[in-house]
Design a protein around this motif. Structure first.
Motif, mmCIF file in Angstrom:
data_model
loop_
_atom_site.group_PDB
_atom_site.id
_atom_site.type_symbol
_atom_site.label_atom_id
_atom_site.label_comp_id
_atom_site.label_asym_id
_atom_site.label_seq_id
_atom_site.Cartn_x
_atom_site.Cartn_y
_atom_site.Cartn_z
ATOM 1 N N ALA A 26 0.859 -1.183 0.000
ATOM 2 C CA ALA A 26 0.000 0.000 0.000
ATOM 3 C C ALA A 26 0.891 1.226 0.000
ATOM 4 C CB ALA A 26 -0.916 0.016 1.224
ATOM 5 N N TYR B 43 0.812 5.699 -0.514
ATOM 6 C CA TYR B 43 -0.094 6.824 -0.348
ATOM 7 C C TYR B 43 0.577 8.127 -0.771
ATOM 8 C CZ TYR B 43 -1.666 3.425 3.217
ATOM 9 O OH TYR B 43 -2.053 2.286 3.890
ATOM 10 N N VAL C 93 -4.530 6.526 -2.706
ATOM 11 C CA VAL C 93 -4.024 5.293 -2.137
ATOM 12 C C VAL C 93 -3.887 4.270 -3.253
ATOM 13 C CG1 VAL C 93 -4.361 3.435 -0.474
ATOM 14 C CG2 VAL C 93 -5.208 5.725 0.053
ATOM 15 N N SER D 63 -3.208 0.206 -3.746
ATOM 16 C CA SER D 63 -3.154 -1.087 -3.081
ATOM 17 C C SER D 63 -2.800 -2.120 -4.134
ATOM 18 C CB SER D 63 -4.507 -1.432 -2.448
ATOM 19 O OG SER D 63 -4.922 -0.413 -1.567
ATOM 20 N N ILE E 192 -8.036 4.470 -3.858
ATOM 21 C CA ILE E 192 -8.723 5.641 -3.311
ATOM 22 C C ILE E 192 -8.203 6.892 -4.011
ATOM 23 C CG2 ILE E 192 -9.078 7.101 -1.272
ATOM 24 C CD1 ILE E 192 -8.883 4.558 0.435
ATOM 25 N N SER F 171 2.634 1.231 3.628
ATOM 26 C CA SER F 171 2.277 0.359 4.749
ATOM 27 C C SER F 171 2.042 -1.049 4.237
ATOM 28 C CB SER F 171 1.015 0.865 5.465
ATOM 29 O OG SER F 171 -0.139 0.631 4.676
ATOM 30 N N MET G 193 -0.291 -4.409 3.849
ATOM 31 C CA MET G 193 -1.715 -4.635 3.639
ATOM 32 C C MET G 193 -2.160 -5.725 4.603
ATOM 33 S SD MET G 193 -2.943 -2.721 1.183
ATOM 34 C CE MET G 193 -4.445 -3.600 0.784
ATOM 35 N N ASP H 199 -3.440 -3.663 10.371
ATOM 36 C CA ASP H 199 -1.982 -3.526 10.374
ATOM 37 C C ASP H 199 -1.590 -2.432 9.423
ATOM 38 O OD1 ASP H 199 0.786 -5.855 9.910
ATOM 39 O OD2 ASP H 199 0.597 -3.972 11.009
ATOM 40 N N TYR H 200 -1.941 -1.191 9.766
ATOM 41 C CA TYR H 200 -1.805 -0.114 8.799
ATOM 42 C C TYR H 200 -0.820 0.965 9.228
ATOM 43 C CZ TYR H 200 -6.015 -2.223 6.865
ATOM 44 O OH TYR H 200 -6.917 -3.087 6.317
ATOM 45 N N GLU H 201 0.139 0.618 10.080
ATOM 46 C CA GLU H 201 1.183 1.570 10.453
ATOM 47 C C GLU H 201 1.810 2.114 9.176
ATOM 48 O OE1 GLU H 201 4.198 -0.370 12.635
ATOM 49 O OE2 GLU H 201 5.750 1.071 12.101
ATOM 50 N N GLN H 202 1.836 3.425 9.059
ATOM 51 C CA GLN H 202 2.343 4.039 7.842
ATOM 52 C C GLN H 202 3.727 4.621 8.070
ATOM 53 O OE1 GLN H 202 -0.478 6.604 5.845
ATOM 54 N NE2 GLN H 202 -2.139 5.126 6.065
ATOM 55 N N PHE I 39 6.292 7.278 6.587
ATOM 56 C CA PHE I 39 6.301 8.457 5.736
ATOM 57 C C PHE I 39 7.703 8.761 5.236
ATOM 58 C CE2 PHE I 39 2.119 10.485 6.019
ATOM 59 C CZ PHE I 39 1.517 9.743 7.038
#
Lengths: 114, 112
Positions: free
Chosen positions: A31, A33, A48, A50, A56, A94, A96, A100-103, A105
Motif C-alpha cells: 500500500a 499513499y 491510495v 493497493s 482511493i 504500509s 496490507m 496492520d496499517y502503520e504508515q 512516511f
C-alpha cells in the motif's frame, strides 16, 4: 530498511510547467499513499494504491496524476498547478492486512508554485 | 463523513511538566494510531491501539483508547525539549480499508 525516500526535496515550478515527484520504498509494502500537507495542518490524503492499483482518489483535481509503475515506486505527475497547490507532499507506505496499517512516511517534497 | 477532533491545538509547557492531548472521533474506530512530526520533519509512527480500553506505555508516553473506541489520549510525563513537535492521532474506521483520518494535531512547545 524502514525508509521511504522522496525526490526532489524541494521543487519550484511555474503554473505552466510539468513536473513529477518520486517515491520509493523497499520494505515490501503493498500500500502506498500520497498526502498533501499545508503549514500547521494535518496530512490530507490524496491517493491510495493497493497492490499497484489505485484504490482511493479523494476527489483530487486532474492536474495531479498518480502512477505506480511497480510495488516499490510511486510517482505524482504535476501539470498546470495553481499557487494554492504549494505544500509539502508526503509519500507513505504500509503493509496490507486487517488492522496492520502503520504508515511509514517519506521526508516529503516541498513544492512551491509560482 | 468521519471526523477526528484533537485538542488542544497548541500547548506550551515548562520542561518537566506533564502534557496531554485528546482525540475524539465522530464514529467508532477499528484502531487509532499516533504520529509525531518534528518541526520541519515528517510524521513518524508512535503506536497503534486496537482494543477497547487499551493502555500502552513507551517510556514517558502513555496512550489510552477509550472503552467505546471513539476517543484516545496521549500523556507525556515530565516533558523534555526533545518532545517538541506536533502529535497527530489518526483513526481507522471499520470498512475504511487502509484510509486513516488524521486529527488536527496538537503542537507541543517545551520551554527549557
Amino acid at each position: 530498511d524502514t525508509e521511504v525516500t522522496q525526490t526532489p526535496k524541494h521543487l519550484v515550478m511555474g503554473m505552466t510547467n510539468k513536473k513529477s515527484l518520486k517515491c520509493e520504498q523497499h520494505m515490501g509494502h503493498r500500500a502506498m499513499y500520497w498526502y498533501k500537507q499545508k503549514a500547521k495542518k494535518p496530512p490530507e490524503l490524496m491517493f491510495v494504491y493497493s497492490y499497484e492499483k489505485l484504490s482511493i482518489n479523494e476527489s483530487v483535481p486532474s492536474r495531479f496524476s498518480p502512477e505506480c509503475p511497480n510495488s516499490s515506486l510511486l510517482n505524482l505527475h504535476l501539470h498546470a498547478l495553481q499557487p494554492e497547490d504549494s505544500a509539502l507532499y508526503l509519500c507513505a507506505s504500509s503493509r496490507m492486512g486487517r488492522g496492520d496499517y502503520e504508515q511509514y512516511f517519506g521526508p516529503g517534497t516541498r513544492l512551491t508554485v509560482t | 463523513g468521519q471526523q477526528v477532533m484533537q485538542i488542544p491545538q497548541y500547548q506550551h509547557v515548562q520542561e518537566g511538566e506533564d502534557f496531554t492531548t485528546y482525540c475524539n472521533s465522530s464514529t467508532t474506530l477499528s484502531n487509532i494510531q499516533w504520529y509525531k512530526q518534528r518541526p520541519g520533519g515528517h510524521p513518524v509512527f508512535l503506536i497503534q491501539l486496537v482494543k477497547s480500553g487499551e493502555v500502552k506505555k513507551q517510556k514517558r508516553l502513555t496512550f489510552q483508547f477509550g472503552e467505546a473506541k471513539k476517543n484516545s489520549s496521549l500523556h507525556i510525563t515530565a516533558t523534555q525539549t526533545t518532545d517538541v513537535g506536533t502529535y497527530f492521532c489518526a483513526g481507522l474506521a471499520p470498512g475504511a480499508g487502509n484510509m486513516l483520518t488524521f486529527g488536527g494535531g496538537t503542537r507541543l512547545m517545551v520551554k527549557p
